[in-house]
Design an enzyme around this catalytic site. Structure first.
Site, mmCIF file in Angstrom:
data_model
loop_
_atom_site.group_PDB
_atom_site.id
_atom_site.type_symbol
_atom_site.label_atom_id
_atom_site.label_comp_id
_atom_site.label_asym_id
_atom_site.label_seq_id
_atom_site.Cartn_x
_atom_site.Cartn_y
_atom_site.Cartn_z
ATOM 1 N N THR A 1 -23.671 -43.665 -27.987
ATOM 2 C CA THR A 1 -23.068 -43.811 -26.659
ATOM 3 C C THR A 1 -23.795 -42.948 -25.631
ATOM 4 O O THR A 1 -23.986 -43.363 -24.483
ATOM 5 C CB THR A 1 -21.567 -43.464 -26.689
ATOM 6 O OG1 THR A 1 -20.918 -44.345 -27.612
ATOM 7 C CG2 THR A 1 -20.924 -43.605 -25.317
ATOM 8 N N CYS A 2 -24.217 -41.783 -26.038
ATOM 9 C CA CYS A 2 -24.918 -40.873 -25.126
ATOM 10 C C CYS A 2 -26.237 -41.476 -24.656
ATOM 11 O O CYS A 2 -26.594 -41.358 -23.478
ATOM 12 C CB CYS A 2 -25.163 -39.530 -25.814
ATOM 13 S SG CYS A 2 -23.655 -38.761 -26.456
#
EC number: 1.11.1.27
Length: 159
Positions: free
Chosen positions: A47-48
């Site tokens: 997600t980062c």
């Protein structure tokens, strides 16, 4: 207790790579400016890398147009943060800051125990807006979520 709106940012060292590893204190980094600091649980994590950092890369010019600096922070070492920034084509000026020992994260009260994932202590996913070293907005994600710390959401709160 985590940091709250109206609180001063804690004074602790962070690291970044410029001409080698540079240790900088948060007061000199954030004390006399407007800044959005967003934290990710880990560089190169899904997600980062796929959403969080790219949202700030995409919208970085909009923050700059408002006179706001942007800093990405993670509990990683400065070499990882530099490599991640290069792989994500982070523009000059968007600070990639390492909180290798989680000192800043702990001082903010925004740490999580990610030991079950083999990651140890990490930062919660969050974004905060500070003016002259004082927190004006704080957006902390619920576990497993990515909404309120996105560049889009933070920008919508600045208008």
């Amino acid at each position: 207790m985590s940091i709250q709106v109206g609180d001063p940012l804690p004074e602790v060292p962070l690291q970044r790579i410029r001409d080698g590893v540079e240790t900088v204190d948060t007061k000199s980094l954030f004390g006399d400016r407007k800044v959005v600091i967003f934290a990710v649980p880990g560089a190169f994590t899904p997600t980062c890398s796929e959403r969080h950092l790219p949202s700030f890369v995409e919208h970085y010019p909009q923050f700059r147009d408002k006179g706001i600096d942007v800093a990405c922070m993670s509990v990683n070492d400065p070499f990882v943060m530099q490599a991640w920034g290069e792989s994500q084509e982070v523009p000059d000026g968007l600070m990639m800051l390492a909180d290798g020992n989680a000192e800043f994260t702990r001082a903010l009260g925004l740490e999580i125990d990610a030991s079950s994932y083999g990651m140890g202590t990490r930062a919660k996913r969050f974004a905060l807006y500070a003016e002259n070293g004082v927190v004006r907005q704080l957006h902390v994600e619920a576990p497993g979520e990515y909404r309120v710390s996105s560049a889009e959401h933070v920008l919508s709160q600045l208008d």
